[in-house]
Scaffold this active site. Structure first.
Site, PDB file in Angstrom:
ATOM      1  N   ARG A 109     -17.590   8.282  14.865  1.00 19.07           N
ATOM      2  CA  ARG A 109     -17.631   9.569  14.149  1.00 19.07           C
ATOM      3  C   ARG A 109     -18.875  10.379  14.533  1.00 19.07           C
ATOM      4  NH1 ARG A 109     -15.296   8.362   8.022  1.00 19.07           N
ATOM      5  NH2 ARG A 109     -13.195   7.939   8.748  1.00 19.07           N
TER       6      ARG A 109
ATOM      7  N   LYS B 263       1.230   3.010  -1.529  1.00 17.07           N
ATOM      8  CA  LYS B 263       1.668   3.711  -2.737  1.00 17.07           C
ATOM      9  C   LYS B 263       2.532   4.929  -2.475  1.00 17.07           C
ATOM     10  CE  LYS B 263      -2.536   3.078  -5.308  1.00 17.07           C
ATOM     11  NZ  LYS B 263      -3.539   4.003  -5.760  1.00 17.07           N
TER      12      LYS B 263
ATOM     13  N   GLY C 190      -6.416   6.039   8.135  1.00 13.96           N
ATOM     14  CA  GLY C 190      -7.432   5.055   8.487  1.00 13.96           C
ATOM     15  C   GLY C 190      -6.855   3.700   8.853  1.00 13.96           C
TER      16      GLY C 190
ATOM     17  N   GLY D  96      -6.055  11.495   4.386  1.00 12.34           N
ATOM     18  CA  GLY D  96      -5.478  12.428   3.425  1.00 12.34           C
ATOM     19  C   GLY D  96      -5.351  13.835   3.991  1.00 12.34           C
TER      20      GLY D  96
HETATM   21  P1  ADP Z   1      -3.322   4.650   5.941  1.00 18.08           P
HETATM   22  O1  ADP Z   1      -4.784   4.347   5.726  1.00 18.08           O
HETATM   23  O2  ADP Z   1      -2.889   4.351   7.345  1.00 18.08           O
HETATM   24  O3  ADP Z   1      -2.947   6.030   5.480  1.00 18.08           O
HETATM   25  P2  ADP Z   1      -2.589   3.463   3.420  1.00 18.08           P
HETATM   26  O4  ADP Z   1      -4.020   3.476   3.014  1.00 18.08           O
HETATM   27  O5  ADP Z   1      -1.660   4.362   2.744  1.00 18.08           O
HETATM   28  O6  ADP Z   1      -2.484   3.654   5.016  1.00 18.08           O
HETATM   29  O7  ADP Z   1      -1.988   2.015   3.187  1.00 18.08           O
HETATM   30  C1  ADP Z   1      -2.562   0.881   3.733  1.00 18.08           C
HETATM   31  C2  ADP Z   1      -2.521  -0.276   2.780  1.00 18.08           C
HETATM   32  O8  ADP Z   1      -1.180  -0.574   2.408  1.00 18.08           O
HETATM   33  C3  ADP Z   1      -3.073  -1.503   3.456  1.00 18.08           C
HETATM   34  O9  ADP Z   1      -4.183  -1.969   2.711  1.00 18.08           O
HETATM   35  C4  ADP Z   1      -1.913  -2.493   3.409  1.00 18.08           C
HETATM   36  O10 ADP Z   1      -2.337  -3.808   3.132  1.00 18.08           O
HETATM   37  C5  ADP Z   1      -1.092  -1.971   2.258  1.00 18.08           C
HETATM   38  N1  ADP Z   1       0.299  -2.444   2.335  1.00 18.08           N
HETATM   39  C6  ADP Z   1       1.267  -2.039   3.172  1.00 18.08           C
HETATM   40  N2  ADP Z   1       2.407  -2.732   2.950  1.00 18.08           N
HETATM   41  C7  ADP Z   1       2.151  -3.589   1.948  1.00 18.08           C
HETATM   42  C8  ADP Z   1       2.923  -4.583   1.253  1.00 18.08           C
HETATM   43  N3  ADP Z   1       4.198  -4.818   1.561  1.00 18.08           N
HETATM   44  N4  ADP Z   1       2.324  -5.266   0.251  1.00 18.08           N
HETATM   45  C9  ADP Z   1       1.030  -5.037  -0.063  1.00 18.08           C
HETATM   46  N5  ADP Z   1       0.243  -4.135   0.559  1.00 18.08           N
HETATM   47  C10 ADP Z   1       0.793  -3.411   1.541  1.00 18.08           C
HETATM   48 MG    MG Z   2      -5.863   3.720   3.959  1.00 15.55          MG
END
Ligand code: ADP
Ligand code: MG
Length: 497
Positions: A61, A231, A399, A422
């Protein structure tokens, strides 16, 4: 409630128009000359550090923004760098405690190594007040300094007009080059623009806007999307927007289980979000109406533990069709969690996505931090790698998704890896992004905050946008206006991944 520094009008202009205006040559700092001017550059120095030693473990970064700093130094500007770092708690922690845990000192050391001690004049102990003012006063043209963590002051995250005014008093020009925070309505992102007459997006933000907006607002079709993560509540706005925009939307990760549950599939002990079942149903109906292929897992990997993959005897793959999965006959047994997409789903997602000429991916397909539960995520990374080599446009944001594709060694051919989590999602949703909107109405904040509260330039009361949008979304997902899914807050930006 937190004060919002956004005006009602600017908060609702179509984001496409905002992006177009921000990309105009007039706002390109490369064509400006800020010689002698005090330029406050908002950067993203929220870097990962080693907990034991405090050393920066990934300096990408910092390295990414060095060309912007150098550009301003070459213009003979006086460059004032500001950033947040970690999550200090000014209400609970003393200044000493925050300083011990969240000082930008390690970043200052890096900057000195990169820029040299003639150009880089070190770290000021505070980002506002007399110490900051004294340090800025000593800055010569062609020199830079770093101000201490903005979040040592409640007024940054709390959007205090007083904090924003104090920060603005240090500079003549504001440049924001921290794409990861442009979805935030905060003192050092939006508030400062009320009090500085010249505001600009930096080159890194321009690059994100060019790469993301051009390719996703008017994509080469078919457009395929792989969405995962934990979520639904974080991402339903973007799923709703993508249902309107994309040809194929493949959903995995834990959030897929809430969509499956909304269809009546029984998912064992996997955590679902009861409050979002109805919005999920409306979104699936909308996808069917529009003809968007919304793909859900047809099989998943389940485990008796979310963190102990060694329980191999209790791990299995379950097919998930409505016929076989009912509360009486659950496909995933009670006490078991869905942890990844299954092999049949991996094959289907891969096949469908490889037919697309533009692919966007956000969010892991499973709990990928546990190596045994990472196969689905690695399969999607591999699919994007292969699609890229075949000439498709591929974009990854988020991330955890970026960490996954990098860890798998599959990042090299991806067309664009976004620095935003986000922020990337809000850009696609086509709403929100107060930090971008704010750059277009510089210096208009005469009365902000006087008399206490959230009055705006047009005299209206500005509300807390994400909260309002969340309520709207619960009332009706899928408004059907192109990129018009509703905006939701997302806390990704602070996660150091
Ligand atoms: P990003 O950072 O790529 O936007 P998110 O922060 O939305 O992704 O989601 C990532 C999290 O979702 C990770 O910590 C991962 O462990 C969790 N995750 C994904 N699928 C599952 C699952 N089936 N059960 C529990 N946690 C999950
Ligand atoms: Mg994340």
């Amino acid at each position: 409630m937190k004060t919002s520094l956004m005006s009602g009008d600017s908060a609702h202009r179509p984001l496409r128009d905002v992006v177009r205006d921000l990309l105009s040559p007039d706002l390109d700092i490369r064509s400006k000359n800020f010689s002698g001017k005090r330029v406050l550059l908002r950067v993203d120095f929220n870097v990962p550090v080693d907990e034991a030693t405090g050393a920066v473990t990934d300096s990408s970064r910092v390295k990414a923004v060095l060309p912007t700093i150098q550009l301003l130094l070459n213009q003979n500007a006086r460059v004032i760098l500001v950033s947040h770092f970690g999550r200090p708690e000014p209400k609970k922690q003393s200044r000493q405690q925050m300083q011990a845990m969240y000082s930008l000192r390690p970043v200052a050391a890096l900057l000195e190594a990169e820029l040299g001690s003639c150009a880089f004049r070190g770290l000021a102990d505070d980002c506002i007040g007399s110490e900051a003012a004294a340090a800025v006063a000593q800055l010569q043209p062609g020199q830079a300094l770093l101000l201490e963590n903005t979040r040592f002051h409640e007024g940054d995250a709390g959007s205090s007009p007083d904090f924003a005014r104090d920060l603005a008093a240090l500079c003549d020009v504001f440049v924001n080059d921290a794409f990861g925070v442009v979805h935030r309505d905060q003192g050092s992102v939006t508030g400062i623009t009320w009090f500085v007459p010249s505001c600009y997006p930096g080159p890194l933000i321009r690059r994100e806007l060019t790469e993301l907006a051009d390719r996703l607002y008017d994509p080469v079709r078919p457009l395929g999307v792989a969405l995962g993560g934990a979520k639904v509540a974080d991402k339903i706005g973007v799923i709703a927007a993508l249902v309107e925009l994309a040809d194929v939307v493949a959903v995995g990760g834990r959030m897929a289980f809430t969509l499956l549950a909304a269809k009546g599939v029984s998912v064992g002990s996997t955590q679902i979000e009861e409050g979002w079942l109805e919005p999920c149903r409306r979104m699936m109906t909308r996808a069917a109406e529009r003809g968007t292929r919304l793909l859900l897992p047809s099989d998943v990997l389940w485990s008796s533990s979310l963190s102990r993959p060694e329980c191999l005897d209790t791990r299995g793959v379950a097919p998930l069709t409505l016929d076989c999965c009912t509360p009486d006959r659950p496909c995933i047994p009670a006490g078991r969690y869905g942890v990844d997409i299954g092999p049949e789903t991996m094959a289907t997602f891969r096949q469908e996505l490889l037919c697309c000429r533009t692919i966007f991916w956000n969010g892991p397909m499973g709990k990928f931090e546990v190596p045994e539960f990472a196969a689905g995520t690695v399969a999607i990374a591999g699919t994007l790698d292969e699609a890229s080599k075949r000439g498709a446009v591929t974009i990854i944001g988020g991330g955890d998704s970026v960490a996954a594709v990098t860890a798998a060694g599959l990042a090299e051919h991806i067309s664009h890896i976004s620095t935003g989590g986000g922020a990337t999602l809000e850009l696609i949703e086509g709403k929100g992004m107060p930090g971008l909107r704010a750059l277009l109405r510089p210096g208009s904040g005469g009365d902000v905050g006087r008399g206490g509260g959230s009055s705006t330039a047009d005299g209206s009361a500005a509300g807390d946008i994400p909260a309002v949008e969340t309520a709207k979304l619960r009332d009706g997902v899928g408004g059907g206006n192109g990129l018009g899914g509703a905006g939701l807050g997302n806390e990704d930006e602070d996660q150091i991944t």
